[in-house]
Design an enzyme around this catalytic site. Structure first.
Site, PDB file in Angstrom:
ATOM      1  N   ARG A  27     -62.933 -33.845  48.722  1.00 59.44           N
ATOM      2  CA  ARG A  27     -62.060 -34.520  47.746  1.00 59.44           C
ATOM      3  C   ARG A  27     -61.788 -33.634  46.537  1.00 59.44           C
ATOM      4  O   ARG A  27     -60.964 -33.952  45.691  1.00 59.44           O
ATOM      5  CB  ARG A  27     -62.706 -35.813  47.252  1.00 59.44           C
ATOM      6  CG  ARG A  27     -62.931 -36.860  48.315  1.00 59.44           C
ATOM      7  CD  ARG A  27     -63.589 -38.076  47.719  1.00 59.44           C
ATOM      8  NE  ARG A  27     -62.717 -38.713  46.756  1.00 59.44           N
ATOM      9  CZ  ARG A  27     -61.754 -39.572  47.093  1.00 59.44           C
ATOM     10  NH1 ARG A  27     -61.550 -39.844  48.366  1.00 59.44           N
ATOM     11  NH2 ARG A  27     -60.982 -40.113  46.189  1.00 59.44           N
ATOM     12  N   GLU A 483     -38.508 -26.064  58.006  1.00 57.81           N
ATOM     13  CA  GLU A 483     -39.854 -26.634  57.861  1.00 57.81           C
ATOM     14  C   GLU A 483     -40.250 -27.365  59.134  1.00 57.81           C
ATOM     15  O   GLU A 483     -41.388 -27.255  59.592  1.00 57.81           O
ATOM     16  CB  GLU A 483     -39.905 -27.561  56.652  1.00 57.81           C
ATOM     17  CG  GLU A 483     -41.239 -28.256  56.447  1.00 57.81           C
ATOM     18  CD  GLU A 483     -42.421 -27.298  56.288  1.00 57.81           C
ATOM     19  OE1 GLU A 483     -42.199 -26.075  56.113  1.00 57.81           O
ATOM     20  OE2 GLU A 483     -43.568 -27.753  56.366  1.00 57.81           O
ATOM     21  N   LYS A 487     -43.569 -26.437  61.271  1.00 60.14           N
ATOM     22  CA  LYS A 487     -44.603 -27.460  61.524  1.00 60.14           C
ATOM     23  C   LYS A 487     -44.947 -27.497  63.008  1.00 60.14           C
ATOM     24  O   LYS A 487     -46.100 -27.543  63.405  1.00 60.14           O
ATOM     25  CB  LYS A 487     -44.100 -28.840  61.083  1.00 60.14           C
ATOM     26  CG  LYS A 487     -44.276 -29.153  59.638  1.00 60.14           C
ATOM     27  CD  LYS A 487     -45.698 -29.405  59.241  1.00 60.14           C
ATOM     28  CE  LYS A 487     -46.326 -28.514  58.217  1.00 60.14           C
ATOM     29  NZ  LYS A 487     -45.830 -27.343  57.718  1.00 60.14           N
ATOM     30  N   GLU A 490     -46.730 -24.068  64.223  1.00 62.47           N
ATOM     31  CA  GLU A 490     -48.060 -23.693  63.711  1.00 62.47           C
ATOM     32  C   GLU A 490     -49.164 -24.606  64.216  1.00 62.47           C
ATOM     33  O   GLU A 490     -50.312 -24.199  64.281  1.00 62.47           O
ATOM     34  CB  GLU A 490     -48.064 -23.639  62.186  1.00 62.47           C
ATOM     35  CG  GLU A 490     -47.877 -24.953  61.478  1.00 62.47           C
ATOM     36  CD  GLU A 490     -47.990 -24.797  59.963  1.00 62.47           C
ATOM     37  OE1 GLU A 490     -48.805 -23.977  59.486  1.00 62.47           O
ATOM     38  OE2 GLU A 490     -47.269 -25.486  59.255  1.00 62.47           O
ATOM     39  N   HIS A 506     -23.251 -17.907  67.536  1.00 59.94           N
ATOM     40  CA  HIS A 506     -23.216 -16.440  67.359  1.00 59.94           C
ATOM     41  C   HIS A 506     -24.340 -15.774  68.128  1.00 59.94           C
ATOM     42  O   HIS A 506     -24.903 -14.781  67.673  1.00 59.94           O
ATOM     43  CB  HIS A 506     -23.300 -16.117  65.864  1.00 59.94           C
ATOM     44  CG  HIS A 506     -22.143 -16.655  65.102  1.00 59.94           C
ATOM     45  ND1 HIS A 506     -20.902 -16.060  65.103  1.00 59.94           N
ATOM     46  CD2 HIS A 506     -22.012 -17.778  64.372  1.00 59.94           C
ATOM     47  CE1 HIS A 506     -20.069 -16.788  64.384  1.00 59.94           C
ATOM     48  NE2 HIS A 506     -20.717 -17.838  63.928  1.00 59.94           N
TER      49      HIS A 506
HETATM   50  C1  AGP Z   1     -47.557 -24.292  56.028  1.00 56.05           C
HETATM   51  O1  AGP Z   1     -47.925 -25.422  56.797  1.00 56.05           O
HETATM   52  C2  AGP Z   1     -48.609 -23.209  56.056  1.00 56.05           C
HETATM   53  N1  AGP Z   1     -49.887 -23.738  55.753  1.00 56.05           N
HETATM   54  C3  AGP Z   1     -48.181 -21.982  55.262  1.00 56.05           C
HETATM   55  O2  AGP Z   1     -46.868 -21.624  55.652  1.00 56.05           O
HETATM   56  C4  AGP Z   1     -48.179 -22.129  53.725  1.00 56.05           C
HETATM   57  O3  AGP Z   1     -47.119 -22.982  53.339  1.00 56.05           O
HETATM   58  C5  AGP Z   1     -47.979 -20.738  53.116  1.00 56.05           C
HETATM   59  O4  AGP Z   1     -49.056 -19.932  53.513  1.00 56.05           O
HETATM   60  C6  AGP Z   1     -47.891 -20.769  51.594  1.00 56.05           C
HETATM   61  O5  AGP Z   1     -49.118 -21.214  51.067  1.00 56.05           O
HETATM   62  P1  AGP Z   1     -49.167 -21.601  49.510  1.00 56.05           P
HETATM   63  O6  AGP Z   1     -48.225 -22.765  49.330  1.00 56.05           O
HETATM   64  O7  AGP Z   1     -50.586 -21.965  49.250  1.00 56.05           O
HETATM   65  O8  AGP Z   1     -48.711 -20.403  48.724  1.00 56.05           O
END
Ligand code: AGP
Length: 609
Positions: A27, A483, A487, A490, A506
């Site tokens: 937390r 995004e 998502k 990853e 293209h």
């Molecule tokens: C996103 O789900 C990832 N965990 C990664 O792309 C992350 O957003 C990126 O490493 C940036 O991290 P930050 O926001 O802590 O700088």
């Protein structure tokens, strides 16, 4: 989001407090502290992880059987020993730990200073401690009266555990909007921010409601309402195991954090918008400073970069300032030419991403003012930026960001609206309309989670076998498709690509074949037919089309599966379209049996190049 604990019983309190705090470290973990009462109240605090506190007291004999403890996630005041809880009133009469945010703490400081109170920390919690002390001394009616008067006077959220010097065998607790659980067994009474901290000792608990207080004695708990009248409570039995409890009953942190979004979005909005007015003053960004900027650079990595792509469209359209968004790892090595009258916005959840930190330093070297949009208080980027706008997402445990991403979007909307208003690019009516619409986003986000989760889980199970997916959109829909694609990649290890819908033909459209999954994000009314025709192009080549769109757009011509989201202002759709994309990625991954919270090869914060 911090963690509080307390114990009053027959065992040594220090062992129980440290063990309970270790179950709450998720937390918040930037500092920790305990207060143990033997003859007197002794307080021990340390910066950093709980292990530092353990090391500090390991050779100290602490026999006391009453105590409170805290693990901190800083919201007011940087992580430091000084700002760590427990906090103590000026003459030591009151010792307190707190989880929550006192919104009117500045006005309370003024009140207390008139009565010669002094402050040693930068925290709202120290103010809360002294307000209780002030009422305790002024009315001399004992703890419950002082606590009730305090609850009437302060605004914000709190779960507090308090020890009064004059009441050696008692711990007093109270809450509003922050979680608290009270447990009891033959060895005593326990209080904590949530279940994991006490489950080892008991599964017999009391639930304390908002604006209620309680006195924890060694063998009983007495509850009070705001009038100071005693109220009866039943002991109930909880069924969670400790692991499930840390996730508050959710199977994974990612789905827990997806579902926390309405709450943290609301917290973030409330920290910048009061009485229908935006107030960024706490960041140091005055109207004159905001007015002075002639160019905006946005620099970030990963999902934070995707927030930047969204923000670019919104900031440029609203403020009519040229906005350039860049990937930090590219920016820092391209020998950038920057306008000294520019503002460089660094977006980062952790505030420790190496490339983003390096980009910040490059901007500062060139004399460009820097603003951090950051989630971790006191992180490197937060400390080195000229200005900081914090997101109030709380600790984000899952590697794949969700709630931090959403709160970064909110801060971007608020910043764009404020700059546009200050530069007179929008009139007062539009300003108020935008503010009002931003304030509807928590409920609209909750609406999506409540009404669409089941259907998205169902469609996700059908696509766990796929090897490729495409996300397409235009304008803000393209930005959020970036995004959505990340998502999915990853956490599920499925290859996916995000494309500007007009760009597919293209080249990439050659990859579309029978049953290729294409997810079309369609919210921007002025250009939605364009995206529809792009989807017709891929559908005619065999693609399976999922669309994410507001109820009032007709996509029946192309969509095989429609995800309808509530309507909102065109600028704010990213906050709503991202939710189904998060859920889709989560459920596809879970149906593949993968570890969705800790995907292979990834780290929560990339602190190396
Ligand atoms: C996103 O789900 C990832 N965990 C990664 O792309 C992350 O957003 C990126 O490493 C940036 O991290 P930050 O926001 O802590 O700088």
């Amino acid at each position: 989001m911090c963690g509080i604990v307390g114990y009053n019983g027959t065992k040594r309190a220090v062992d129980i407090l440290l063990d309970s705090l270790s179950k709450l470290e998720y937390r918040g973990y930037d500092s920790a502290g305990i207060a143990i009462r033997d003859k007197d109240i002794e307080v021990f605090k340390s910066k950093g992880k709980l292990a530092n506190l353990k090391e500090k007291i390991e050779n100290i004999e602490l026999k006391g059987t009453v105590g409170i403890g805290h693990t901190r996630w800083a919201t007011h005041g940087e992580p430091s020993e000084n700002n760590a809880h427990p906090h103590i009133s000026n003459d030591g009469s009151v010792t307190l730990v707190h989880n929550g945010i006192i919104e009117n703490y500045q006005e309370l400081i003024l009140k207390l200073e008139k009565h010669n109170y002094k402050f040693y920390s930068d925290t709202d919690t120290e103010v809360l401690t002294n307000i209780i002390d002030y009422y305790y001394k002024k009315y001399k009616m004992g703890p419950i009266d002082a606590i009730n008067r305090t609850m009437v006077r302060v605004r914000g959220s709190y779960a507090i555990a308090v020890m009064f010097k004059d009441y050696p065998d008692e711990i007093w607790v109270a809450r509003k909007d922050s979680p608290m659980i009270i447990g009891q067994n033959k060895d005593g009474v326990y209080v904590a921010s949530d279940v994991p901290a006490i489950l080892k000792y008991t599964n017999k608990v009391y639930y304390i409601d908002n604006l209620e207080a309680a006195c924890l004695k060694k063998d009983q708990v007495i509850f009070y309402d705001l009038n100071g009248d005693v109220i009866k409570k039943e002991l109930t039995c909880i069924k969670w195991d400790a692991e499930a409890a840390e996730k508050e009953g959710y199977e994974h942190f990612m789905i827990k954090e997806i579902n926390e979004q309405p709450d943290v979005i609301k917290k973030t909005i409330n920290s910048y918008i009061q009485d229908n007015k935006i107030d960024l003053a706490r960041s140091g960004l005055t109207e004159d400073i905001l007015k002075s900027f002639k160019q905006i650079y946005i620099i970030a990595c990963g999902s934070a970069y995707h927030v930047g792509v969204c923000a670019q469209y919104i900031l440029e359209d609203l403020t009519r300032l040229p906005v350039r968004v860049e990937i930090a790892s590219e920016f820092r090595y391209r020998n950038p030419l920057l306008d000294k009258k520019g503002l460089a916005i660094i977006i980062s959840q952790s505030g420790e991403t190496a490339d983003s930190l390096a980009a910040l330093r490059e901007c500062k070297k060139q004399g460009v003012k820097t603003l951090g949009i950051i989630n971790v208080v006191g992180s490197s980027i937060a400390r080195e930026a000229d200005y900081v706008l914090y997101t109030l997402a709380g600790p984000e445990i899952a590697v794949a960001t969700t709630k931090a991403f959403s709160t970064q979007l909110i801060v971007s909307y608020i910043l764009a609206t404020e700059i546009a208003h200050i530069k007179r690019k929008i009139n007062k009516k539009t300003y108020l309309e935008l503010i009002k619409e931003i304030q509807t986003l928590p409920d609209k986000t909750k609406n999506i989670l409540d009404n669409l989760t089941k259907s998205i889980q169902k469609i996700a199970n059908k696509f766990s076998y796929i090897h490729d997916a495409f996300y397409i959109g235009r304008n803000l829909d393209y930005a959020i498709s970036l995004e959505g694609s990340l998502k999915l990649k990853e956490v599920s290890y499925i290859h996916s690509e995000a494309y500007a819908a007009g760009e597919l033909k293209h080249g990439t459209i050659s990859l579309i074949e029978d049953n290729t999954l294409v997810i079309g994000i369609i919210t921007q009314k002025e250009i939605y037919e364009k995206t529809i025709s792009n989807l017709v192009e891929v559908k005619s080549r065999g693609a399976y089309i999922i669309t994410v769109n507001p109820n009032d757009l007709d996509v029946s011509k192309v969509s095989n599966f429609t995800i309808n989201i509530p309507e909102t202002n065109k600028y704010f759709y990213p906050s709503l379209t991202v939710i189904p994309l998060q859920l889709l990625s989560y459920y596809i991954t879970v149906s593949k049996g993968l570890d969705v919270d800790k995907p292979r090869n990834l780290a929560k914060s990339v602190t190396v190049e």
